[in-house]
Scaffold this motif. Structure first.
Motif, PDB file in Angstrom:
ATOM      1  N   GLN A 174     114.697 -28.408  -9.236  1.00  0.00           N
ATOM      2  CA  GLN A 174     115.188 -29.787  -9.286  1.00  0.00           C
ATOM      3  C   GLN A 174     116.712 -29.817  -9.270  1.00  0.00           C
ATOM      4  O   GLN A 174     117.331 -30.648  -8.592  1.00  0.00           O
ATOM      5  CB  GLN A 174     114.663 -30.487 -10.533  1.00  0.00           C
ATOM      6  N   ALA A 175     117.343 -28.897  -9.999  1.00  0.00           N
ATOM      7  CA  ALA A 175     118.807 -28.836 -10.033  1.00  0.00           C
ATOM      8  C   ALA A 175     119.377 -28.461  -8.666  1.00  0.00           C
ATOM      9  O   ALA A 175     120.413 -28.987  -8.247  1.00  0.00           O
ATOM     10  CB  ALA A 175     119.259 -27.831 -11.086  1.00  0.00           C
ATOM     11  N   ALA A 176     118.704 -27.551  -7.981  1.00  0.00           N
ATOM     12  CA  ALA A 176     119.162 -27.159  -6.638  1.00  0.00           C
ATOM     13  C   ALA A 176     119.100 -28.343  -5.680  1.00  0.00           C
ATOM     14  O   ALA A 176     120.011 -28.548  -4.859  1.00  0.00           O
ATOM     15  CB  ALA A 176     118.310 -26.002  -6.123  1.00  0.00           C
ATOM     16  N   LEU A 177     118.063 -29.157  -5.790  1.00  0.00           N
ATOM     17  CA  LEU A 177     117.944 -30.356  -4.948  1.00  0.00           C
ATOM     18  C   LEU A 177     119.028 -31.378  -5.306  1.00  0.00           C
ATOM     19  O   LEU A 177     119.675 -31.950  -4.425  1.00  0.00           O
ATOM     20  CB  LEU A 177     116.559 -30.980  -5.118  1.00  0.00           C
ATOM     21  N   ASN A 178     119.227 -31.587  -6.604  1.00  0.00           N
ATOM     22  CA  ASN A 178     120.197 -32.591  -7.058  1.00  0.00           C
ATOM     23  C   ASN A 178     121.627 -32.251  -6.640  1.00  0.00           C
ATOM     24  O   ASN A 178     122.447 -33.136  -6.430  1.00  0.00           O
ATOM     25  CB  ASN A 178     120.133 -32.737  -8.578  1.00  0.00           C
ATOM     26  N   SER A 179     121.920 -30.965  -6.551  1.00  0.00           N
ATOM     27  CA  SER A 179     123.286 -30.534  -6.230  1.00  0.00           C
ATOM     28  C   SER A 179     123.458 -30.165  -4.763  1.00  0.00           C
ATOM     29  O   SER A 179     124.521 -29.681  -4.361  1.00  0.00           O
ATOM     30  CB  SER A 179     123.662 -29.331  -7.103  1.00  0.00           C
ATOM     31  N   ASN A 180     122.386 -30.380  -3.964  1.00  0.00           N
ATOM     32  CA  ASN A 180     122.422 -30.034  -2.532  1.00  0.00           C
ATOM     33  C   ASN A 180     122.774 -28.561  -2.312  1.00  0.00           C
ATOM     34  O   ASN A 180     123.514 -28.219  -1.380  1.00  0.00           O
ATOM     35  CB  ASN A 180     123.422 -30.937  -1.787  1.00  0.00           C
ATOM     36  N   PHE A 181     122.253 -27.719  -3.168  1.00  0.00           N
ATOM     37  CA  PHE A 181     122.493 -26.276  -3.042  1.00  0.00           C
ATOM     38  C   PHE A 181     121.792 -25.745  -1.797  1.00  0.00           C
ATOM     39  O   PHE A 181     120.588 -25.941  -1.616  1.00  0.00           O
ATOM     40  CB  PHE A 181     121.968 -25.559  -4.287  1.00  0.00           C
ATOM     41  N   ASN A 182     122.536 -25.072  -0.942  1.00  0.00           N
ATOM     42  CA  ASN A 182     121.947 -24.572   0.304  1.00  0.00           C
ATOM     43  C   ASN A 182     121.891 -23.050   0.364  1.00  0.00           C
ATOM     44  O   ASN A 182     121.695 -22.467   1.438  1.00  0.00           O
ATOM     45  CB  ASN A 182     122.704 -25.117   1.521  1.00  0.00           C
ATOM     46  N   GLY A 183     122.069 -22.392  -0.788  1.00  0.00           N
ATOM     47  CA  GLY A 183     121.920 -20.943  -0.844  1.00  0.00           C
ATOM     48  C   GLY A 183     120.460 -20.553  -1.025  1.00  0.00           C
ATOM     49  O   GLY A 183     119.547 -21.372  -0.883  1.00  0.00           O
ATOM     50  N   CYS A 184     120.257 -19.291  -1.354  1.00  0.00           N
ATOM     51  CA  CYS A 184     118.897 -18.756  -1.504  1.00  0.00           C
ATOM     52  C   CYS A 184     118.383 -18.981  -2.924  1.00  0.00           C
ATOM     53  O   CYS A 184     119.104 -18.778  -3.901  1.00  0.00           O
ATOM     54  CB  CYS A 184     118.910 -17.264  -1.180  1.00  0.00           C
ATOM     55  N   LYS A 185     117.123 -19.381  -3.027  1.00  0.00           N
ATOM     56  CA  LYS A 185     116.479 -19.651  -4.322  1.00  0.00           C
ATOM     57  C   LYS A 185     115.392 -18.588  -4.556  1.00  0.00           C
ATOM     58  O   LYS A 185     114.441 -18.489  -3.769  1.00  0.00           O
ATOM     59  CB  LYS A 185     115.882 -21.053  -4.343  1.00  0.00           C
ATOM     60  N   ILE A 186     115.560 -17.824  -5.645  1.00  0.00           N
ATOM     61  CA  ILE A 186     114.641 -16.722  -5.961  1.00  0.00           C
ATOM     62  C   ILE A 186     114.027 -16.950  -7.342  1.00  0.00           C
ATOM     63  O   ILE A 186     114.694 -17.391  -8.266  1.00  0.00           O
ATOM     64  CB  ILE A 186     115.380 -15.364  -5.951  1.00  0.00           C
ATOM     65  N   LEU A 187     112.742 -16.627  -7.437  1.00  0.00           N
ATOM     66  CA  LEU A 187     112.031 -16.687  -8.720  1.00  0.00           C
ATOM     67  C   LEU A 187     111.481 -15.301  -9.043  1.00  0.00           C
ATOM     68  O   LEU A 187     110.867 -14.667  -8.181  1.00  0.00           O
ATOM     69  CB  LEU A 187     110.870 -17.686  -8.640  1.00  0.00           C
ATOM     70  N   THR A 188     111.722 -14.827 -10.266  1.00  0.00           N
ATOM     71  CA  THR A 188     111.075 -13.605 -10.753  1.00  0.00           C
ATOM     72  C   THR A 188     110.002 -13.984 -11.759  1.00  0.00           C
ATOM     73  O   THR A 188     110.267 -14.715 -12.715  1.00  0.00           O
ATOM     74  CB  THR A 188     112.078 -12.654 -11.431  1.00  0.00           C
ATOM     75  N   LEU A 189     108.804 -13.485 -11.542  1.00  0.00           N
ATOM     76  CA  LEU A 189     107.717 -13.652 -12.510  1.00  0.00           C
ATOM     77  C   LEU A 189     107.402 -12.290 -13.103  1.00  0.00           C
ATOM     78  O   LEU A 189     106.953 -11.377 -12.404  1.00  0.00           O
ATOM     79  CB  LEU A 189     106.488 -14.262 -11.832  1.00  0.00           C
TER      80      LEU A 189
END
Length: 408
Positions: free
Chosen positions: A124-139
């Motif tokens: 949600q924060a990436a969308l709100n800030s128009n972040f256009n870099g890579c988004k990674i999740l570690t589980l």
């Protein structure tokens, strides 16, 4: 390269998942990757650690207080939202705005969330800030599978019903969050297979395993004093974590009596923070069981152990404690689930047993056969040197970062 990590704790060199993030980020810094950490904390007592950690890891830490949820409020979430309460606890306006602000005011190439509870606020924060870099999740686990396994062991009928209510929706939430990230890191091939079976593309997943600092956990370099009574057995783990609670209860009920019948002077040492009252009371009634509790440095205790155990029947991901035992060249007896996700081979670098009397037999066998104990221990040391050293693991993660930056 600049990376913003989002995690539900402050990394630490002493405990569980915190050890993983501490070591990987430390190694990434050595490789020239600049890291900022948003650390959600539940108490101000952790604030004293921040300056020291920033120096140790060569990073910048941004702490944010996480709200407290009462047991009643958690139950309301379970009943009305059918959701794991921790998901709501971290997905706050404050958390989302805090992440958005840092993304907007810094030039990050990657935002990297740790654990499913940080997934939604990060996206949600990436969308709100128009972040256009890579988004990674570690589980670090297959969280929904871990949740289901713990439900199966729940004795309280109300808690069992509550967990079953949550299980399906939690699984849907976890898979939905993964789809919204560009890439997923998991800790084992088994975890990767579970997510692929649930529709996550193979090329979206990379395995970044748990590891150990082989230079530090090295019995040949250890010159401390052995203060433990022999023969002995060592169990380590956070003692408020449900799979560890179930594991030690099963051990004490089904395995330890069998061992005491054959080895009357056996000693079990239990190390871990947040020890429950029942376990302390139990140790006062049985001289063969000693609860040491939390220690800053586990190496002296592993050094003094004769055999180390992981009698787990629930949980997911991979066990850091097994890798620490192995790095110190100690023989390990584990269940299949305890060793799940590690590239181990039964009777070569570990001893596996899933039936309790067989688990006891394997412990007795390795205690009575020093040659077997040495062989298993030496083989396990070679395994972690080859596959589970933090430096090699961080190098793999750094290389994947570089590829993903070019792709996104």
């Amino acid at each position: 390269m600049n990376v913003l990590h989002v995690m539900p704790y402050i990394p630490s060199p002493t405990s569980g998942a915190l050890v993983r993030d501490y070591n990987i980020i430390k190694q990434l810094s050595k490789k020239g990757i600049k890291s900022h950490l948003i650390c959600n904390i539940c108490s101000n007592k952790y604030m004293n650690d921040i300056n020291l950690l920033e120096d140790q890891l060569n990073i910048k830490i941004h702490p944010l207080k996480t709200p407290y949820f009462s047991a009643l409020y958690k139950m309301k979430i379970v009943i009305f939202d059918r959701m794991y309460p921790e998901v709501h606890r971290f997905n706050t306006i404050d958390n989302r705005n805090f992440i958005s602000s840092l993304l907007s005011n810094n030039d990050f190439n990657i935002i990297h969330a740790q654990h499913s509870v940080e997934a939604e606020p990060t996206i949600q924060a990436a969308l709100n800030s128009n972040f256009n870099g890579c988004k990674i999740l570690t589980l670090h686990n297959v969280d929904h599978l871990n949740f289901i396994r713990q439900t199966d062991h729940q004795k309280n009928p109300l808690m069992k019903m509550a967990r079953k209510r949550v299980s399906l929706r939690f699984k849907e939430h976890e898979l939905d969050m993964i789809q919204k990230f560009d890439h997923l890191f998991v800790v084992s091939d088994i975890d990767k297979s579970v997510f692929m079976a649930n529709g996550i593309p193979e090329d979206k997943i990379d395995i970044i395993p748990n590891g150990v600092d082989c230079s530090s956990f090295n019995i040949s370099k250890f010159h401390g004093e052995d203060k433990l009574i022999h023969p002995n057995i060592l169990f380590m783990g956070k003692l408020s974590y449900q799979p560890n609670i179930i594991g030690i209860k099963n051990y004490l009920k089904y395995i330890h009596p069998l061992i005491k019948n054959k080895i009357s002077n056996i000693k079990l040492y239990i190390i871990g923070k947040e020890c429950p009252d029942w376990l302390i009371k139990y140790s006062r009634t049985d001289d063969s069981v000693e609860v040491i509790g939390f220690v800053e440095d586990v190496k002296p205790y592993i050094f003094g152990s004769d055999v180390c155990i992981a009698p787990l029947t629930s949980g997911s991901g991979t066990r850091l404690k097994i890798l620490e035992y192995m790095a110190m060249s100690k023989p390990v007896v584990s269940t299949t689930i305890g060793a799940e996700g590690l590239e181990v081979e039964n009777n070569k670098n570990i001893l596996i047993a899933d039936i309790w009397n067989e688990f006891a037999d394997r412990i007795i066998e390795v205690l009575n056969d020093k040659e077997l104990a040495t062989t298993i221990g030496n083989n396990s040391r070679k395994l972690v040197e080859d596959k589970y050293d933090w430096n090699k693991i961080a190098e793999k993660q750094a290389n994947i970062y570089r590829k993903l930056i070019n792709k996104y």
